[in-house]
Design a protein around this motif. Structure first.
Motif, PDB file in Angstrom:
ATOM      1  N   ILE A 131       0.832  -1.203   0.000  1.00 34.94           N
ATOM      2  CA  ILE A 131       0.000   0.000   0.000  1.00 34.94           C
ATOM      3  C   ILE A 131       0.866   1.251   0.000  1.00 34.94           C
ATOM      4  CG2 ILE A 131      -1.600   1.367   1.397  1.00 34.94           C
ATOM      5  CD1 ILE A 131      -3.014  -1.237   2.147  1.00 34.94           C
ATOM      6  N   THR A 132       1.841   1.328   0.896  1.00 34.74           N
ATOM      7  CA  THR A 132       2.669   2.534   0.943  1.00 34.74           C
ATOM      8  C   THR A 132       3.636   2.595  -0.233  1.00 34.74           C
ATOM      9  OG1 THR A 132       4.197   1.430   2.485  1.00 34.74           O
ATOM     10  CG2 THR A 132       2.484   2.841   3.429  1.00 34.74           C
ATOM     11  N   HIS A 133       4.120   1.447  -0.674  1.00 35.24           N
ATOM     12  CA  HIS A 133       4.968   1.407  -1.865  1.00 35.24           C
ATOM     13  C   HIS A 133       4.212   1.995  -3.046  1.00 35.24           C
ATOM     14  CE1 HIS A 133       6.405  -0.551  -5.593  1.00 35.24           C
ATOM     15  NE2 HIS A 133       7.604  -0.512  -5.045  1.00 35.24           N
ATOM     16  N   ASP A 134       2.965   1.584  -3.239  1.00 42.02           N
ATOM     17  CA  ASP A 134       2.189   2.049  -4.385  1.00 42.02           C
ATOM     18  C   ASP A 134       1.740   3.496  -4.227  1.00 42.02           C
ATOM     19  OD1 ASP A 134       2.570  -0.414  -5.510  1.00 42.02           O
ATOM     20  OD2 ASP A 134       0.580  -1.197  -5.009  1.00 42.02           O
ATOM     21  N   PHE A 135       1.532   3.943  -2.994  1.00 41.96           N
ATOM     22  CA  PHE A 135       1.239   5.367  -2.789  1.00 41.96           C
ATOM     23  C   PHE A 135       2.359   6.214  -3.402  1.00 41.96           C
ATOM     24  CE2 PHE A 135      -1.623   5.341   1.270  1.00 41.96           C
ATOM     25  CZ  PHE A 135      -2.660   4.834   0.522  1.00 41.96           C
ATOM     26  N   PHE A 136       3.591   5.736  -3.267  1.00 41.91           N
ATOM     27  CA  PHE A 136       4.713   6.509  -3.803  1.00 41.91           C
ATOM     28  C   PHE A 136       4.869   6.319  -5.303  1.00 41.91           C
ATOM     29  CE2 PHE A 136       9.154   7.126  -5.014  1.00 41.91           C
ATOM     30  CZ  PHE A 136       9.322   8.442  -4.606  1.00 41.91           C
ATOM     31  N   PHE A 137       4.943   5.089  -5.763  1.00 34.80           N
ATOM     32  CA  PHE A 137       5.280   4.836  -7.165  1.00 34.80           C
ATOM     33  C   PHE A 137       4.098   4.964  -8.117  1.00 34.80           C
ATOM     34  CE2 PHE A 137       8.860   2.727  -5.044  1.00 34.80           C
ATOM     35  CZ  PHE A 137       9.920   3.240  -5.790  1.00 34.80           C
ATOM     36  N   GLU A 138       2.948   4.512  -7.712  1.00 37.06           N
ATOM     37  CA  GLU A 138       1.811   4.462  -8.638  1.00 37.06           C
ATOM     38  C   GLU A 138       0.950   5.718  -8.620  1.00 37.06           C
ATOM     39  OE1 GLU A 138       1.775   2.100 -10.748  1.00 37.06           O
ATOM     40  OE2 GLU A 138       3.277   0.810  -9.794  1.00 37.06           O
ATOM     41  N   TRP A 139       0.983   6.462  -7.517  1.00 33.44           N
ATOM     42  CA  TRP A 139       0.159   7.671  -7.398  1.00 33.44           C
ATOM     43  C   TRP A 139       0.973   8.944  -7.591  1.00 33.44           C
ATOM     44  CZ3 TRP A 139      -5.176   7.791  -6.369  1.00 33.44           C
ATOM     45  CH2 TRP A 139      -5.775   6.542  -6.110  1.00 33.44           C
ATOM     46  N   ARG A 140       2.133   8.850  -8.233  1.00 34.19           N
ATOM     47  CA  ARG A 140       3.042   9.999  -8.354  1.00 34.19           C
ATOM     48  C   ARG A 140       2.400  11.209  -9.026  1.00 34.19           C
ATOM     49  NH1 ARG A 140       9.159   7.908  -9.886  1.00 34.19           N
ATOM     50  NH2 ARG A 140       9.889   7.700  -7.728  1.00 34.19           N
ATOM     51  N   ASP A 141       1.516  10.974  -9.968  1.00 29.35           N
ATOM     52  CA  ASP A 141       0.882  12.098 -10.674  1.00 29.35           C
ATOM     53  C   ASP A 141       0.033  12.943  -9.741  1.00 29.35           C
ATOM     54  OD1 ASP A 141       2.040  11.218 -12.994  1.00 29.35           O
ATOM     55  OD2 ASP A 141       0.215  10.274 -13.787  1.00 29.35           O
ATOM     56  N   HIS A 142      -0.234  12.443  -8.552  1.00 32.06           N
ATOM     57  CA  HIS A 142      -1.124  13.140  -7.625  1.00 32.06           C
ATOM     58  C   HIS A 142      -0.410  13.581  -6.349  1.00 32.06           C
ATOM     59  CE1 HIS A 142      -4.360  11.822 -10.262  1.00 32.06           C
ATOM     60  NE2 HIS A 142      -3.830  10.616 -10.220  1.00 32.06           N
ATOM     61  N   HIS A 143       0.922  13.440  -6.308  1.00 34.58           N
ATOM     62  CA  HIS A 143       1.682  13.919  -5.148  1.00 34.58           C
ATOM     63  C   HIS A 143       1.696  15.440  -5.111  1.00 34.58           C
ATOM     64  CE1 HIS A 143       4.372  10.028  -4.859  1.00 34.58           C
ATOM     65  NE2 HIS A 143       3.090   9.780  -4.749  1.00 34.58           N
ATOM     66  N   ARG A 144       1.853  15.989  -3.909  1.00 36.88           N
ATOM     67  CA  ARG A 144       2.046  17.430  -3.821  1.00 36.88           C
ATOM     68  C   ARG A 144       3.411  17.784  -4.418  1.00 36.88           C
ATOM     69  NH1 ARG A 144       5.215  18.604   0.737  1.00 36.88           N
ATOM     70  NH2 ARG A 144       5.308  16.953   2.319  1.00 36.88           N
ATOM     71  N   PRO A 145       3.590  19.003  -4.920  1.00 37.53           N
ATOM     72  CA  PRO A 145       4.827  19.348  -5.635  1.00 37.53           C
ATOM     73  C   PRO A 145       6.107  19.147  -4.835  1.00 37.53           C
ATOM     74  CG  PRO A 145       3.135  21.001  -6.029  1.00 37.53           C
ATOM     75  CD  PRO A 145       2.605  20.094  -4.956  1.00 37.53           C
ATOM     76  N   ASP A 146       6.047  19.370  -3.526  1.00 37.18           N
ATOM     77  CA  ASP A 146       7.263  19.250  -2.711  1.00 37.18           C
ATOM     78  C   ASP A 146       7.282  17.965  -1.897  1.00 37.18           C
ATOM     79  OD1 ASP A 146       5.140  20.011  -1.115  1.00 37.18           O
ATOM     80  OD2 ASP A 146       6.323  21.364   0.150  1.00 37.18           O
TER      81      ASP A 146
END
Length: 307
Positions: A131-146
């Protein structure tokens, strides 16, 4: 414990092992803002990872979150913190309902964190490392800019090694102490915990974070155990060689993380203590919840920025 292995990925049909990177033959669901709800509990260290990573990456606006109460029975975590004891999005009283909606004969553990598909109200996955791995790698288009780089390429292999030891000897190690069925098993688990804690004390005496001068997923994974150590694991799980507050580097490091946005505000010491001291009736049959320790020390200056 067996988990639902499904993954939520950017590209339909593609799923990678969070550790090895190879393709996995597991069902995948597509990343879609607003579609999924993270069900967690502030009491649980495994769920706390997901709460913190979601906050660090700025995913609050694309993945909603429901919080279960700190105590549960053999059936499931319950939404007893919500009005009418019902999750306002899913309409469920218990997390169990999301698992049974997908698998009517589900008989494995009902655990947090769990990602739930809101349209179908079905559990998608409760495989907490993924879950946390995919939050980083798969949801990158939706991360905050910083958003921080929680999985930096230049230290990935070393980070995996560190996380493996943290998991086996610290995250899971305190549980092996607490639930040891014999003196021999307890002694072995205790020695592994404190050998690892001494290794961490040495490592953190000359660098600010586990992988150097930046926060990574490795720090998130260690923090969720450290923040529970004096309040629970020291006494309740008999990991009592010394307290966290008596280890200069680790205690400073833990305060440094606690005071970093995304960490401390996700912690609820009262819920943490109620979970362990009430749910674990075999260890604490009277269900008495200790009043201490005083959490004020978590806000004391840490001085770690010098590193």
């Amino acid at each position: 414990m067996s988990y639902i292995p499904d993954r939520v990925t950017k590209e339909p049909g593609r799923s990678q092992d969070p550790y090895g990177g190879e393709e996995l033959d597991v069902p995948t669901w597509q990343v879609q803002p607003g579609r999924y709800r993270l069900i967690a509990a502030r009491a649980c260290p495994w769920a706390s990872r997901a709460i913190i990573v979601r906050r660090l990456l700025g995913l609050e606006y694309v993945i909603s979150m429901g919080l279960a109460g700190p105590t549960h029975d053999e059936r499931s975590w319950a939404f007893d913190l919500d009005p009418d004891r019902v999750d306002p999005v899913l309409g469920y009283e218990r997390l169990e309902q999301a698992f049974l909606a997908r698998f009517p004969d589900y008989s494995k553990g009902i655990t947090v964190p769990t990602l739930v598909d809101v349209p179908s109200k079905q559990a998608v996955t409760n495989d907490f490392p993924s879950i946390t791995h995919d939050f980083f790698f798969e949801w990158r288009d939706h991360h905050r800019p910083d958003a921080p780089d929680l999985w930096p390429d230049d230290c990935r292999d070393a980070m995996e090694t560190v996380m493996d030891r943290v998991f086996s000897d610290v995250n899971d190690g305190v549980y092996r102490c607490g639930f040891a069925g014999s003196q021999e098993a307890y002694d072995e688990a205790y020695d592994r915990v404190w050998t690892a804690m001494d290794w961490l004390e040495d490592r953190l005496s000359h660098q600010r974070f586990l992988m150097g001068d930046r926060i990574t997923e490795a720090d998130v994974r260690l923090f969720t155990t450290l923040v529970r150590f004096d309040a629970v694991y020291h006494g309740h799980f008999k990991c009592n060689r010394n307290k966290l507050t008596e280890m200069t580097a680790i205690w400073g490091y833990a305060r440094d993380l606690f005071q970093t946005p995304g960490f401390g505000e996700t912690v609820d010491f009262d819920q943490i203590k109620r979970h362990y001291y009430v749910v674990h009736e075999d260890i604490n049959p009277n269900g008495i919840v200790p009043k201490g320790p005083d959490p004020a020390g978590w806000h004391a200056p840490h001085g770690r920025d010098r590193l």
